[in-house]
Design a protein around this motif. Structure first.
Motif, PDB file in Angstrom:
ATOM      1  N   THR A  18       0.844  -1.202   0.000  1.00  0.00           N
ATOM      2  CA  THR A  18       0.000   0.000   0.000  1.00  0.00           C
ATOM      3  C   THR A  18       0.874   1.245   0.000  1.00  0.00           C
ATOM      4  O   THR A  18       0.655   2.167  -0.789  1.00  0.00           O
ATOM      5  CB  THR A  18      -0.949  -0.003   1.215  1.00  0.00           C
ATOM      6  OG1 THR A  18      -1.814  -1.141   1.120  1.00  0.00           O
ATOM      7  CG2 THR A  18      -1.782   1.263   1.269  1.00  0.00           C
ATOM      8  N   GLU A  19       1.866   1.269   0.868  1.00  0.00           N
ATOM      9  CA  GLU A  19       2.780   2.422   0.919  1.00  0.00           C
ATOM     10  C   GLU A  19       3.532   2.592  -0.401  1.00  0.00           C
ATOM     11  O   GLU A  19       3.643   3.704  -0.919  1.00  0.00           O
ATOM     12  CB  GLU A  19       3.790   2.235   2.054  1.00  0.00           C
ATOM     13  CG  GLU A  19       3.211   2.378   3.433  1.00  0.00           C
ATOM     14  CD  GLU A  19       4.254   2.157   4.514  1.00  0.00           C
ATOM     15  OE1 GLU A  19       5.452   2.479   4.278  1.00  0.00           O
ATOM     16  OE2 GLU A  19       3.886   1.655   5.586  1.00  0.00           O
ATOM     17  N   GLU A  20       4.047   1.508  -0.923  1.00  0.00           N
ATOM     18  CA  GLU A  20       4.841   1.562  -2.150  1.00  0.00           C
ATOM     19  C   GLU A  20       4.002   2.008  -3.342  1.00  0.00           C
ATOM     20  O   GLU A  20       4.402   2.894  -4.105  1.00  0.00           O
ATOM     21  CB  GLU A  20       5.476   0.185  -2.415  1.00  0.00           C
ATOM     22  CG  GLU A  20       6.304   0.106  -3.673  1.00  0.00           C
ATOM     23  CD  GLU A  20       7.678   0.757  -3.580  1.00  0.00           C
ATOM     24  OE1 GLU A  20       8.364   0.828  -4.615  1.00  0.00           O
ATOM     25  OE2 GLU A  20       8.079   1.208  -2.490  1.00  0.00           O
ATOM     26  N   PHE A  21       2.828   1.413  -3.521  1.00  0.00           N
ATOM     27  CA  PHE A  21       1.977   1.783  -4.655  1.00  0.00           C
ATOM     28  C   PHE A  21       1.450   3.210  -4.526  1.00  0.00           C
ATOM     29  O   PHE A  21       1.348   3.927  -5.512  1.00  0.00           O
ATOM     30  CB  PHE A  21       0.807   0.808  -4.797  1.00  0.00           C
ATOM     31  CG  PHE A  21       1.188  -0.538  -5.350  1.00  0.00           C
ATOM     32  CD1 PHE A  21       1.875  -0.668  -6.547  1.00  0.00           C
ATOM     33  CD2 PHE A  21       0.852  -1.691  -4.668  1.00  0.00           C
ATOM     34  CE1 PHE A  21       2.227  -1.915  -7.064  1.00  0.00           C
ATOM     35  CE2 PHE A  21       1.186  -2.949  -5.167  1.00  0.00           C
ATOM     36  CZ  PHE A  21       1.871  -3.056  -6.364  1.00  0.00           C
ATOM     37  N   ALA A  22       1.113   3.624  -3.321  1.00  0.00           N
ATOM     38  CA  ALA A  22       0.616   4.989  -3.128  1.00  0.00           C
ATOM     39  C   ALA A  22       1.702   6.005  -3.461  1.00  0.00           C
ATOM     40  O   ALA A  22       1.419   7.057  -4.038  1.00  0.00           O
ATOM     41  CB  ALA A  22       0.128   5.182  -1.688  1.00  0.00           C
ATOM     42  N   ALA A  23       2.928   5.689  -3.129  1.00  0.00           N
ATOM     43  CA  ALA A  23       4.029   6.619  -3.370  1.00  0.00           C
ATOM     44  C   ALA A  23       4.504   6.617  -4.816  1.00  0.00           C
ATOM     45  O   ALA A  23       4.870   7.664  -5.353  1.00  0.00           O
ATOM     46  CB  ALA A  23       5.201   6.283  -2.449  1.00  0.00           C
ATOM     47  N   ASP A  94      -2.879   8.690   1.278  1.00  0.00           N
ATOM     48  CA  ASP A  94      -2.308   7.573   0.526  1.00  0.00           C
ATOM     49  C   ASP A  94      -3.388   6.813  -0.232  1.00  0.00           C
ATOM     50  O   ASP A  94      -3.151   6.317  -1.338  1.00  0.00           O
ATOM     51  CB  ASP A  94      -1.530   6.636   1.442  1.00  0.00           C
ATOM     52  CG  ASP A  94      -2.368   6.028   2.551  1.00  0.00           C
ATOM     53  OD1 ASP A  94      -3.272   6.716   3.085  1.00  0.00           O
ATOM     54  OD2 ASP A  94      -2.127   4.860   2.907  1.00  0.00           O
ATOM     55  N   ARG A  95      -4.598   6.749   0.313  1.00  0.00           N
ATOM     56  CA  ARG A  95      -5.689   6.032  -0.358  1.00  0.00           C
ATOM     57  C   ARG A  95      -6.170   6.807  -1.581  1.00  0.00           C
ATOM     58  O   ARG A  95      -6.547   6.216  -2.588  1.00  0.00           O
ATOM     59  CB  ARG A  95      -6.848   5.778   0.602  1.00  0.00           C
ATOM     60  CG  ARG A  95      -6.465   5.007   1.859  1.00  0.00           C
ATOM     61  CD  ARG A  95      -5.666   3.747   1.510  1.00  0.00           C
ATOM     62  NE  ARG A  95      -4.999   3.189   2.649  1.00  0.00           N
ATOM     63  CZ  ARG A  95      -5.299   2.027   3.179  1.00  0.00           C
ATOM     64  NH1 ARG A  95      -6.256   1.278   2.698  1.00  0.00           N
ATOM     65  NH2 ARG A  95      -4.609   1.600   4.214  1.00  0.00           N
ATOM     66  N   LEU A  96      -6.142   8.128  -1.497  1.00  0.00           N
ATOM     67  CA  LEU A  96      -6.498   8.929  -2.666  1.00  0.00           C
ATOM     68  C   LEU A  96      -5.438   8.759  -3.749  1.00  0.00           C
ATOM     69  O   LEU A  96      -5.777   8.611  -4.933  1.00  0.00           O
ATOM     70  CB  LEU A  96      -6.659  10.406  -2.293  1.00  0.00           C
ATOM     71  CG  LEU A  96      -7.069  11.318  -3.450  1.00  0.00           C
ATOM     72  CD1 LEU A  96      -8.422  10.893  -4.027  1.00  0.00           C
ATOM     73  CD2 LEU A  96      -7.123  12.760  -2.993  1.00  0.00           C
ATOM     74  N   ARG A  97      -4.168   8.749  -3.359  1.00  0.00           N
ATOM     75  CA  ARG A  97      -3.109   8.530  -4.346  1.00  0.00           C
ATOM     76  C   ARG A  97      -3.256   7.162  -5.006  1.00  0.00           C
ATOM     77  O   ARG A  97      -3.080   7.035  -6.221  1.00  0.00           O
ATOM     78  CB  ARG A  97      -1.734   8.683  -3.702  1.00  0.00           C
ATOM     79  CG  ARG A  97      -1.376  10.137  -3.410  1.00  0.00           C
ATOM     80  CD  ARG A  97       0.088  10.309  -3.021  1.00  0.00           C
ATOM     81  NE  ARG A  97       0.505   9.491  -1.902  1.00  0.00           N
ATOM     82  CZ  ARG A  97       0.382   9.846  -0.625  1.00  0.00           C
ATOM     83  NH1 ARG A  97      -0.139  11.006  -0.296  1.00  0.00           N
ATOM     84  NH2 ARG A  97       0.797   9.041   0.334  1.00  0.00           N
ATOM     85  N   LEU A  98      -3.613   6.127  -4.237  1.00  0.00           N
ATOM     86  CA  LEU A  98      -3.860   4.802  -4.832  1.00  0.00           C
ATOM     87  C   LEU A  98      -4.954   4.881  -5.882  1.00  0.00           C
ATOM     88  O   LEU A  98      -4.844   4.302  -6.965  1.00  0.00           O
ATOM     89  CB  LEU A  98      -4.298   3.803  -3.753  1.00  0.00           C
ATOM     90  CG  LEU A  98      -3.242   3.059  -2.972  1.00  0.00           C
ATOM     91  CD1 LEU A  98      -3.892   2.192  -1.906  1.00  0.00           C
ATOM     92  CD2 LEU A  98      -2.359   2.237  -3.877  1.00  0.00           C
TER      93      LEU A  98
END
Length: 185
Positions: A18-23, A94-98
């Motif tokens: 989740t952290e990696e994909f969001a970033a 981070d969820r919006l970035r995903l």
């Protein structure tokens, strides 16, 4: 005991992914970084999720489910829904970035069941609201949902050059989101 370890490993992988994909998005994410942060090897990650795309699908589906649990949807109070969407993404950027990465990198991809289900449910609710005359009929259900979501997430798509002129307090930005009330009149 073995099952609990497997569940913990799977959870750690999902959190790291989740952290990696969001970033970094799907294309920029690296399985090796995800495995390192999760404390496992790439082979284990592939055993659980198949490949990077399937891992992203699992991450995004879990994110959609969390969003639904926390935000909900109430056709009888769409301004409150818009406010909850704003609040959720304010707390979980981070969820919006995903979500943005999903739209950018999967415009023609295979639809995810979690996304299809949530969209279908909300559209059906809106159509029922239109039949009951709780929701205005001047927009289609799809148009109204898109409009509400765009307004609720609008502050995150503003060009940084407007920074000095933007309201700096969450309360002021949220008040603008509540303009959804005007649309529904």
């Amino acid at each position: 005991m073995q099952q609990r370890n497997a569940d913990r490993t799977r959870t750690r992988i999902l959190e790291a992914a989740t952290e990696e994909f969001a970033a970094r998005g799907i294309a920029g994410a690296r399985v090796s970084r995800i495995a390192e942060v999760a404390g496992c090897n790439k082979a284990m990650l592939y055993a659980y999720f198949g490949n990077k795309d399937e891992l992203f699908d699992a991450v995004f589906s879990a994110s959609v489910e969390q969003y639904l649990d926390e935000v909900g949807f109430d056709v009888d109070d769409l301004p409150a829904y818009a406010g909850r969407v704003f609040d959720y993404f304010e707390e979980h950027p981070d969820r919006l970035r995903l979500s943005i990465w999903y739209r950018l990198e999967r415009p023609d991809g295979q639809p995810l069941a979690a996304v299809v289900a949530v969209n279908q449910s909300r559209l059906e609710e809106l159509q029922r609201g239109m039949r009951r005359r709780v929701v205005p009929r001047r927009f289609t259900a799809v148009s109204l949902l898109a409009l509400i979501q765009a307004i609720a997430t609008s502050w995150w798509s503003i060009n940084p050059e407007l920074g000095a002129d933007l309201p700096n307090r969450i309360v002021r930005r949220r008040a603008v989101v509540m303009a959804v009330q005007q649309i529904l009149r």
